[in-house]
Design a protein around this motif. Structure first.
Motif, PDB file in Angstrom:
ATOM      1  N   ASN A  36       0.819  -1.220   0.000  1.00 53.04           N
ATOM      2  CA  ASN A  36       0.000   0.000   0.000  1.00 53.04           C
ATOM      3  C   ASN A  36       0.852   1.268   0.000  1.00 53.04           C
ATOM      4  N   ALA A  37       2.012   1.221  -0.610  1.00 50.62           N
ATOM      5  CA  ALA A  37       2.855   2.413  -0.738  1.00 50.62           C
ATOM      6  C   ALA A  37       2.231   3.323  -1.787  1.00 50.62           C
ATOM      7  N   GLN A  38       2.187   4.622  -1.488  1.00 50.25           N
ATOM      8  CA  GLN A  38       1.532   5.534  -2.419  1.00 50.25           C
ATOM      9  C   GLN A  38       2.095   6.944  -2.343  1.00 50.25           C
ATOM     10  N   PHE A  39       1.970   7.638  -3.461  1.00 49.61           N
ATOM     11  CA  PHE A  39       2.284   9.062  -3.572  1.00 49.61           C
ATOM     12  C   PHE A  39       0.951   9.795  -3.679  1.00 49.61           C
ATOM     13  N   THR A  40       0.845  10.950  -3.009  1.00 47.34           N
ATOM     14  CA  THR A  40      -0.357  11.764  -3.117  1.00 47.34           C
ATOM     15  C   THR A  40       0.063  13.201  -3.405  1.00 47.34           C
ATOM     16  N   LEU A  41      -0.352  13.708  -4.570  1.00 45.65           N
ATOM     17  CA  LEU A  41      -0.027  15.073  -4.966  1.00 45.65           C
ATOM     18  C   LEU A  41      -1.267  15.929  -4.798  1.00 45.65           C
ATOM     19  N   ASN A  42      -1.119  17.023  -4.019  1.00 47.49           N
ATOM     20  CA  ASN A  42      -2.229  17.940  -3.785  1.00 47.49           C
ATOM     21  C   ASN A  42      -1.699  19.357  -3.977  1.00 47.49           C
ATOM     22  N   GLY A  43      -1.846  19.884  -5.180  1.00 47.00           N
ATOM     23  CA  GLY A  43      -1.321  21.222  -5.469  1.00 47.00           C
ATOM     24  C   GLY A  43       0.195  21.201  -5.465  1.00 47.00           C
ATOM     25  N   SER A  44       0.794  21.946  -4.531  1.00 42.62           N
ATOM     26  CA  SER A  44       2.253  21.958  -4.429  1.00 42.62           C
ATOM     27  C   SER A  44       2.734  21.143  -3.226  1.00 42.62           C
ATOM     28  N   ASP A  45       1.846  20.337  -2.664  1.00 46.06           N
ATOM     29  CA  ASP A  45       2.208  19.456  -1.556  1.00 46.06           C
ATOM     30  C   ASP A  45       2.156  18.011  -2.030  1.00 46.06           C
ATOM     31  N   LEU A  46       3.171  17.257  -1.645  1.00 46.01           N
ATOM     32  CA  LEU A  46       3.282  15.862  -2.036  1.00 46.01           C
ATOM     33  C   LEU A  46       3.510  15.045  -0.777  1.00 46.01           C
ATOM     34  N   SER A  47       2.782  13.960  -0.637  1.00 45.49           N
ATOM     35  CA  SER A  47       3.000  13.105   0.534  1.00 45.49           C
ATOM     36  C   SER A  47       3.324  11.693   0.067  1.00 45.49           C
ATOM     37  N   LEU A  48       4.232  11.056   0.800  1.00 39.04           N
ATOM     38  CA  LEU A  48       4.652   9.692   0.524  1.00 39.04           C
ATOM     39  C   LEU A  48       4.241   8.846   1.716  1.00 39.04           C
ATOM     40  N   ALA A  49       3.715   7.660   1.467  1.00 37.88           N
ATOM     41  CA  ALA A  49       3.313   6.753   2.533  1.00 37.88           C
ATOM     42  C   ALA A  49       3.797   5.353   2.197  1.00 37.88           C
ATOM     43  N   ALA A  50       4.405   4.684   3.187  1.00 33.72           N
ATOM     44  CA  ALA A  50       4.911   3.327   3.014  1.00 33.72           C
ATOM     45  C   ALA A  50       4.833   2.598   4.355  1.00 33.72           C
ATOM     46  N   GLN A  51       5.196   1.294   4.347  1.00 32.25           N
ATOM     47  CA  GLN A  51       5.125   0.514   5.573  1.00 32.25           C
ATOM     48  C   GLN A  51       6.367   0.659   6.441  1.00 32.25           C
ATOM     49  N   SER A  52       7.516   1.000   5.833  1.00 30.96           N
ATOM     50  CA  SER A  52       8.753   1.094   6.615  1.00 30.96           C
ATOM     51  C   SER A  52       9.602   2.258   6.120  1.00 30.96           C
ATOM     52  N   ASP A  53      10.586   2.621   6.937  1.00 31.05           N
ATOM     53  CA  ASP A  53      11.504   3.692   6.551  1.00 31.05           C
ATOM     54  C   ASP A  53      12.281   3.334   5.294  1.00 31.05           C
ATOM     55  N   PHE A  54      12.661   2.069   5.170  1.00 31.81           N
ATOM     56  CA  PHE A  54      13.422   1.636   4.001  1.00 31.81           C
ATOM     57  C   PHE A  54      12.603   1.812   2.722  1.00 31.81           C
ATOM     58  N   GLN A  55      11.331   1.412   2.764  1.00 25.55           N
ATOM     59  CA  GLN A  55      10.480   1.579   1.590  1.00 25.55           C
ATOM     60  C   GLN A  55      10.271   3.055   1.269  1.00 25.55           C
ATOM     61  N   LEU A  56      10.150   3.866   2.304  1.00 29.23           N
ATOM     62  CA  LEU A  56       9.989   5.307   2.094  1.00 29.23           C
ATOM     63  C   LEU A  56      11.228   5.900   1.423  1.00 29.23           C
ATOM     64  N   GLN A  57      12.394   5.443   1.845  1.00 29.93           N
ATOM     65  CA  GLN A  57      13.642   5.908   1.232  1.00 29.93           C
ATOM     66  C   GLN A  57      13.703   5.473  -0.232  1.00 29.93           C
ATOM     67  N   GLN A  58      13.292   4.244  -0.529  1.00 27.28           N
ATOM     68  CA  GLN A  58      13.267   3.761  -1.906  1.00 27.28           C
ATOM     69  C   GLN A  58      12.286   4.579  -2.756  1.00 27.28           C
ATOM     70  N   MET A  59      11.143   4.908  -2.195  1.00 22.39           N
ATOM     71  CA  MET A  59      10.165   5.716  -2.914  1.00 22.39           C
ATOM     72  C   MET A  59      10.721   7.097  -3.217  1.00 22.39           C
ATOM     73  N   ARG A  60      11.432   7.677  -2.254  1.00 23.92           N
ATOM     74  CA  ARG A  60      12.027   8.998  -2.451  1.00 23.92           C
ATOM     75  C   ARG A  60      13.058   8.957  -3.576  1.00 23.92           C
ATOM     76  N   GLU A  61      13.892   7.909  -3.612  1.00 28.48           N
ATOM     77  CA  GLU A  61      14.888   7.783  -4.676  1.00 28.48           C
ATOM     78  C   GLU A  61      14.230   7.628  -6.042  1.00 28.48           C
ATOM     79  N   ILE A  62      13.161   6.841  -6.116  1.00 26.42           N
ATOM     80  CA  ILE A  62      12.427   6.685  -7.380  1.00 26.42           C
ATOM     81  C   ILE A  62      11.864   8.034  -7.818  1.00 26.42           C
ATOM     82  N   LEU A  63      11.268   8.757  -6.879  1.00 21.17           N
ATOM     83  CA  LEU A  63      10.660  10.048  -7.187  1.00 21.17           C
ATOM     84  C   LEU A  63      11.706  11.047  -7.670  1.00 21.17           C
ATOM     85  N   TYR A  64      12.846  11.109  -6.987  1.00 18.18           N
ATOM     86  CA  TYR A  64      13.901  12.041  -7.385  1.00 18.18           C
ATOM     87  C   TYR A  64      14.442  11.699  -8.767  1.00 18.18           C
TER      88      TYR A  64
END
Length: 160
Positions: A36-64
């Motif tokens: 259930n990892a997901q990105f949510t874009l709302n205007g100029s705000d973006l939120s990332l949600a994941a189950q663990s810190d490691f997955q969140l870090q991986q999501m950030r790298e993919i996004l960048y």
């Protein structure tokens, strides 16, 4: 008199495309199956949600990586620290639009201290630079690019 504007803008359409591509990649990756990892874009705000810190870090790298491919400067992102919310880890990312007053004052001070033959004036969320010669303005642009300010700058509305 020749002039140009110093702005700091992010193309929100390209940001949306990058977030869509990152979402597709996270959905198809094996290590994110059923998370259930997901990105949510709302205007100029973006939120990332994941189950663990490691997955969140991986999501950030993919996004960048997707931002870099789309030409969105990562320096225009303000990342909040991750927060544990229930069984998920969430992180908010804000897209910086416009030049705030402290950065505008710093830019004007840098230009005045450099003793160039140009004048800088703050106009809302941009800085207008005027000078008598086009070469002076190009020298000012080169100087500001090498100044290493904390927010990426674009130079537009160049007029003779």
């Amino acid at each position: 008199m020749p002039s140009f504007d110093i702005v700091s803008e992010v193309d929100l359409h390209e940001v949306g495309n990058a977030v869509d591509q990152a979402t597709r990649e996270v959905d198809t990756r094996f290590d994110f199956k059923g998370s259930n990892a997901q990105f949510t874009l709302n205007g100029s705000d973006l939120s990332l949600a994941a189950q663990s810190d490691f997955q969140l870090q991986q999501m950030r790298e993919i996004l960048y990586a997707k931002f870099a491919k789309r030409g969105v400067d990562i320096g225009s992102l303000k990342t909040d620290p991750p927060q544990n919310v229930g069984r998920q880890v969430k992180q908010n990312v804000t897209l910086l639009q416009g030049i705030d007053s402290t950065l505008a004052k710093k830019i004007v001070k840098l230009i005045k201290d450099s003793k160039m033959k140009v004048q800088a004036a703050i106009q809302g969320d941009k800085v207008r630079v005027t000078g008598k010669k086009r070469d002076d303005l190009q020298e000012c642009i080169a100087f500001l690019r090498s100044a290493g300010l904390e927010q990426p700058l674009q130079f537009d509305n160049f007029r003779d």
